[in-house]
Design an enzyme around this catalytic site. Structure first.
Site, PDB file in Angstrom:
ATOM      1  CG  MET A 336      -1.984  -1.068   1.222  1.00 51.49           C
ATOM      2  SD  MET A 336      -3.050  -1.049  -0.240  1.00 51.49           S
ATOM      3  CE  MET A 336      -4.087   0.356   0.115  1.00 51.49           C
ATOM      4  CB  VAL A 412       4.019  -0.077   9.327  1.00 47.94           C
ATOM      5  CG1 VAL A 412       4.985   1.048   8.952  1.00 47.94           C
ATOM      6  CG2 VAL A 412       3.217   0.299  10.555  1.00 47.94           C
ATOM      7  CD  GLU A 414      -4.657  -3.142   9.941  1.00 45.94           C
ATOM      8  OE1 GLU A 414      -3.872  -2.254   9.598  1.00 45.94           O
ATOM      9  OE2 GLU A 414      -5.877  -2.930  10.101  1.00 45.94           O
ATOM     10  CE  LYS A 419      -1.773  -0.198  11.177  1.00 50.79           C
ATOM     11  NZ  LYS A 419      -1.184   0.093   9.876  1.00 50.79           N
ATOM     12  CB  SER A 441      -7.987  -2.101   6.254  1.00 52.27           C
ATOM     13  OG  SER A 441      -6.866  -2.906   6.393  1.00 52.27           O
ATOM     14  CG  HIS A 462      -9.313   2.429   4.436  1.00 53.61           C
ATOM     15  ND1 HIS A 462     -10.517   1.826   4.177  1.00 53.61           N
ATOM     16  CD2 HIS A 462      -8.397   1.459   4.339  1.00 53.61           C
ATOM     17  CE1 HIS A 462     -10.324   0.537   3.943  1.00 53.61           C
ATOM     18  NE2 HIS A 462      -9.041   0.301   4.039  1.00 53.61           N
TER      19      HIS A 462
HETATM   20  P1  NAD Z   1       2.795  -4.811   3.531  1.00 55.86           P
HETATM   21  O1  NAD Z   1       3.205  -5.916   4.402  1.00 55.86           O
HETATM   22  O2  NAD Z   1       2.860  -4.998   2.064  1.00 55.86           O
HETATM   23  O3  NAD Z   1       3.678  -3.533   3.874  1.00 55.86           O
HETATM   24  C1  NAD Z   1       4.000  -3.126   5.155  1.00 55.86           C
HETATM   25  C2  NAD Z   1       5.354  -2.440   5.094  1.00 55.86           C
HETATM   26  O4  NAD Z   1       5.624  -1.859   6.351  1.00 55.86           O
HETATM   27  C3  NAD Z   1       6.496  -3.387   4.784  1.00 55.86           C
HETATM   28  O5  NAD Z   1       7.255  -2.899   3.704  1.00 55.86           O
HETATM   29  C4  NAD Z   1       7.302  -3.398   6.068  1.00 55.86           C
HETATM   30  O6  NAD Z   1       8.696  -3.570   5.852  1.00 55.86           O
HETATM   31  C5  NAD Z   1       6.982  -2.029   6.626  1.00 55.86           C
HETATM   32  N1  NAD Z   1       7.212  -1.930   8.071  1.00 55.86           N
HETATM   33  C6  NAD Z   1       6.843  -2.803   9.022  1.00 55.86           C
HETATM   34  N2  NAD Z   1       7.257  -2.370  10.229  1.00 55.86           N
HETATM   35  C7  NAD Z   1       7.890  -1.194  10.014  1.00 55.86           C
HETATM   36  C8  NAD Z   1       8.527  -0.266  10.875  1.00 55.86           C
HETATM   37  N3  NAD Z   1       8.607  -0.480  12.174  1.00 55.86           N
HETATM   38  N4  NAD Z   1       9.063   0.833  10.327  1.00 55.86           N
HETATM   39  C9  NAD Z   1       8.993   1.042   9.004  1.00 55.86           C
HETATM   40  N5  NAD Z   1       8.403   0.202   8.157  1.00 55.86           N
HETATM   41  C10 NAD Z   1       7.867  -0.902   8.647  1.00 55.86           C
HETATM   42  O7  NAD Z   1       1.316  -4.415   3.985  1.00 55.86           O
HETATM   43  P2  NAD Z   1       0.210  -3.589   3.204  1.00 55.86           P
HETATM   44  O8  NAD Z   1      -0.715  -4.523   2.534  1.00 55.86           O
HETATM   45  O9  NAD Z   1       0.864  -2.524   2.414  1.00 55.86           O
HETATM   46  O10 NAD Z   1      -0.603  -2.935   4.398  1.00 55.86           O
HETATM   47  C11 NAD Z   1      -0.138  -1.804   5.085  1.00 55.86           C
HETATM   48  C12 NAD Z   1      -1.288  -1.164   5.828  1.00 55.86           C
HETATM   49  O11 NAD Z   1      -2.294  -0.783   4.894  1.00 55.86           O
HETATM   50  C13 NAD Z   1      -1.965  -2.058   6.847  1.00 55.86           C
HETATM   51  O12 NAD Z   1      -2.354  -1.284   7.940  1.00 55.86           O
HETATM   52  C14 NAD Z   1      -3.175  -2.573   6.086  1.00 55.86           C
HETATM   53  O13 NAD Z   1      -4.219  -2.958   6.939  1.00 55.86           O
HETATM   54  C15 NAD Z   1      -3.545  -1.355   5.304  1.00 55.86           C
HETATM   55  N6  NAD Z   1      -4.358  -1.601   4.098  1.00 55.86           N
HETATM   56  C16 NAD Z   1      -4.095  -2.655   3.301  1.00 55.86           C
HETATM   57  C17 NAD Z   1      -4.871  -2.868   2.178  1.00 55.86           C
HETATM   58  C18 NAD Z   1      -4.571  -4.013   1.238  1.00 55.86           C
HETATM   59  O14 NAD Z   1      -5.377  -4.280   0.353  1.00 55.86           O
HETATM   60  N7  NAD Z   1      -3.460  -4.676   1.374  1.00 55.86           N
HETATM   61  C19 NAD Z   1      -5.924  -1.987   1.866  1.00 55.86           C
HETATM   62  C20 NAD Z   1      -6.153  -0.895   2.720  1.00 55.86           C
HETATM   63  C21 NAD Z   1      -5.371  -0.719   3.829  1.00 55.86           C
END
Ligand code: NAD
Length: 733
Positions: A336, A412, A414, A419, A441, A462
């Site tokens: 994301m 980052v 979920e 967070k 989310s 979001h």
């Molecule tokens: P993802 O796992 O692809 O990405 C998360 C990223 O965060 C990774 O690159 C990880 O290295 C990084 N990260 C983790 N801990 C960290 C820290 N301490 N400091 C810096 N970076 C850190 O996950 P995603 O699918 O991109 O989801 C991210 C957020 O977006 C979540 O909260 C998720 O619920 C939300 N979201 C996801 C979707 C979806 O369809 N995947 C849709 C809407 C919202």
């Protein structure tokens, strides 16, 4: 408003240049005044012996016109509604008259005896392109785009579009373009014979004038003797090749849900049998008819009027002065975060993209690089423009780089703990007036805000995946979120050209709540033994872009299990249906996690083979015979369950403005656009009819369909959602 929208200059060769340039607008639009002025100009040119012919162009850089003015369309609807009650016949007659006004002016231009050439300098949509089609010649600048998108807002091109396009292009391409509301590049338009020449912008006017100087006829081919339709007459061997396929094209594009689209097919079919003047009358009749449909009213309201209002920031607190965002930070460069970085850079913002280490941050930036390279390869962007966008993204693991950020978006994992840690690290370097947003989310914003020193500056933004393609963002207000945070979030969403809806903090916010109902209804149907293909088809016939089982595969079947488990943990075991839980558990145990695993409700064989429903699904439950299934009812179940959930969000005050529930549902999960959205679906049939439908479904399928107290109250009083919430919401905005 300025008195004059057009200027007229005649050169030494007697060729007039008509330039449309509305002083007080950034884009030219059709208003009553513009049409009156245009009509008068045509007469002036027709009557002036010194003028040989005229070129029409726009004075706005990069755009000819965006089409009709909202006020004009609304005026037409309002006048009709006002008169309908007292004198329905006169109301329809007046609507017919007004609906044909533009068409009549264009026909006069076409037959006035002087040749007109339209010099299409940029985006030329709707009524503007119909004006171009009425001209005797069309020259387009290389970068110009044009189209007749009316079908997308529930109507159709009613100023000659349905007649002139199929008299220039072959029937199949013409219908395809009209039914899809496709936007054409200049090159594609030339390929379809809708424009005569494509030239560099600098040569546009010269080329247009040269057509007139070269003796362009003032008589259109279809008004001359011996004219032949591009695909031959309707009743001919050639026509017999084309028309049978049209019915299937129409069904495929629309599932027969859009009266505007149905009218296009009728207009083209009937119109091509007639001479132009009679054909235009046929078009005008259908246009008047379509304007009176519920679908047209609902779609224009949501997809035209409300969309523009929300995009302009209808919900932005007026007390906060206008701000210009320069730099956004994005923490978490995963799936994301990388997508958000891309749209932010594309929107002209400087982006600081942070992850745990340099490699992870770079990987996020590389996502933008690959999207930009794709855009260049497809000719949608230039190398220089793409490089400039990429140069705006700085990837680093160093939080210090966030010092200048006006806004930071966290994306980052979920996980509340992860967070919270990131939130504290950002807060340590963030400017005191900067805003912090989470892309969570599922986790309540109010609880995430606890890790931030100033909860007024904490908000939810979001996004939906894929971020570059999904147009919706949900802005979530925590209990303590302040007006400035909301204003900054809305300014950000505007800069990246997405549509925001503002919702209050709750489990699943708005869109996911509704879409989970959609999937869950499909799981119920599976358990009942409805053949899987009928489930998917019923959803598509109801107007959904993706079937619920395919959608579950896209979002992942293991995620469905995770959500069910989290729901049980939070709300107790009765919050999830045991049979549905078993279904999803069985799928997970079989490793059927969805598209990413190559198997889920569907099997995904290697390309070019297409995905198909997994045959094993039919063995999980005793199957009903198709004649034992009420297909219409399946369609209703899908739409009703989502609309009902949307009504609940309004009842609970999660969504406060019906426009947001409507657009949130169309843009967020593709809710049958012809309805105008979840709430307009209810209002369109009337709350009384909706409640009756809910009660019938509740009796047959369970309490989940039982209408809420608010719905019952509104049905008893004869209220609509827009009546009850719309005005208050619009005034509060
Ligand atoms: P993802 O796992 O692809 O990405 C998360 C990223 O965060 C990774 O690159 C990880 O290295 C990084 N990260 C983790 N801990 C960290 C820290 N301490 N400091 C810096 N970076 C850190 O996950 P995603 O699918 O991109 O989801 C991210 C957020 O977006 C979540 O909260 C998720 O619920 C939300 N979201 C996801 C979707 C979806 O369809 N995947 C849709 C809407 C919202």
């Amino acid at each position: 408003m300025s008195e004059k929208s057009f200027t007229l200059e005649t050169d030494a060769d007697g060729i007039a240049l008509v330039t449309w340039d509305m002083e007080d607008r950034s884009m030219n639009v059709f208003t009553e005044a513009v049409m009156a002025e245009l009509a008068a100009l045509i007469e002036t040119i027709a009557a002036d012996a010194a003028i040989k012919g005229a070129v029409i162009t726009s004075g706005k850089k990069g755009s000819f016109t965006g089409g009709a003015d909202l006020k004009m369309l609304r005026g037409m609807f309002d006048a009709f509604e006002a008169k309908k009650a007292s004198d329905p016949q006169a109301a329809v007659a007046e609507l017919f008259e007004r609906a044909g006004h533009m068409s009549a002016i264009y026909r006069r231009l076409e037959t006035c005896g002087k040749p007109f050439v339209c010099a299409i300098n940029g985006t030329c949509m709707g009524g503007g392109f119909e004006l171009a089609l009425a001209c005797h010649g069309r020259v387009a600048a290389e970068e110009a785009k044009m189209g007749l998108p009316e079908v997308k807002v529930g109507i159709f091109p009613g100023a000659g579009g349905t007649q002139r396009v199929p008299r220039l292009a072959d029937t199949q391409s013409a219908l395809q373009m009209l039914l899809k509301g496709e936007t054409l590049s200049a090159a594609k338009a030339k390929g379809m014979k809708l424009v005569d020449a494509v030239v560099p912008q600098a040569d546009l006017i010269g080329a247009a004038k040269a057509m007139i100087a070269g003796g362009l006829s003032a008589v259109k081919p279809w008004d001359a003797k011996g004219y032949k339709l591009p695909s031959g007459p309707v009743y001919s061997p050639a026509g017999a090749q084309v028309w049978p396929a049209v019915a299937s094209l129409y069904r495929k594009e629309t599932n027969d849900n859009y009266p505007g689209a149905r009218a296009i097919v009728k207009c083209v079919y009937e119109g091509l049998l007639l001479p132009m003047d009679a054909a235009l009358k046929v078009e005008q009749r259908y246009f008047t008819e379509v304007l009176q449909t519920t679908e047209a009213a609902m779609m224009i309201r949501s997809l035209f009027v409300s969309l523009q209002a929300l995009n302009k920031g209808a919900r932005r607190p007026a007390s906060v002065p206008a701000l210009t965002l320069k730099t956004v930070g994005i923490v978490g460069a995963g799936f994301m975060g990388a997508g958000i970085a891309y749209v932010a850079a594309l929107g002209g913002l400087n982006v600081v993209l942070i992850d745990r280490d340099q490699a992870a941050a770079d990987k996020g930036r590389a996502h933008s690089q690959s999207l930009l390279e794709g855009a260049v390869a497809k000719g949608r962007s230039t190398k220089e423009a793409a490089e400039a966008v990429l140069a705006r993204i700085v990837a680093t693991p160093d939080y210090e780089a966030l010092r200048d950020a006006d806004l930071v978006v966290e994306a980052v994992f979920e996980d509340k703990g992860v967070k919270a840690e990131v939130t504290r690290k950002v807060a340590a370097v963030l400017r005191e007036d900067a805003i912090y947003a989470s892309n969570t989310s599922t986790i309540p914003i109010t609880s995430l805000a606890e890790a931030f020193p100033d909860q007024e500056r904490f908000i939810g933004i979001h996004f939906f995946s894929p971020v570059d393609r999904m147009m919706l963002t949900e802005i979530i207000l925590g209990e303590k979120t302040g007006d400035r945070a909301l204003a900054v979030a809305l300014d950000f969403v505007r800069a990246i050209r997405k549509t925001p809806i503002v919702v209050n903090d709750t489990r699943g916010f708005f869109a996911n709540r509704c879409v989970l109902r959609y999937m869950s209804e499909a799981f119920d149907m599976l358990v009942e033994g409805v053949p899987p293909a009928m489930i998917e088809n019923a959803a598509k016939f109801a107007g959904m872009p993706v079937g619920p089982l395919a959608l579950t595969d896209e979002t992942a079947v293991d995620l469905a299990l995770k959500i069910m488990k989290a729901t049980i943990a939070d709300l107790g075991p009765e919050a999830v249906d045991a049979k549905q839980l078993k279904l999803i558990q069985t799928m997970n145990e079989a490793g059927r996690f969805g598209r990413k695993a190559g198997k889920g409700f569907y099997d995904y064989p290697q390309k070019p083979a297409k995905k198909h429903l997994w045959p094993g699904l039919k063995e999980m439950y005793p199957q009903k015979r198709p004649d034992e299934v009420d297909f219409e009812e399946l369609k209703q179940r899908f739409l009703v369950t989502m609309a009902h959930e949307a009504a609940r969000t309004m009842e609970e005050g999660v969504v406060t403005d019906p426009r947001e529930a409507d657009l949130g549902s169309i843009l967020g999960f593709g809710f049958a656009p012809y309805t105008g959205g979840t709430i307009s679906y209810i209002d369109g049939m009337g709350t009384k009819a909706f409640v009756a439908l809910c009660e019938r479904l509740a009796a047959r399928h369970g309490e989940r369909f039982a209408p809420t107290p608010l719905l019952k109250e509104m049905a008893a009083k004869g209220e609509t959602f827009y009546g009850r919430f719309g005005q208050a919401a619009a005034e509060a905005a």
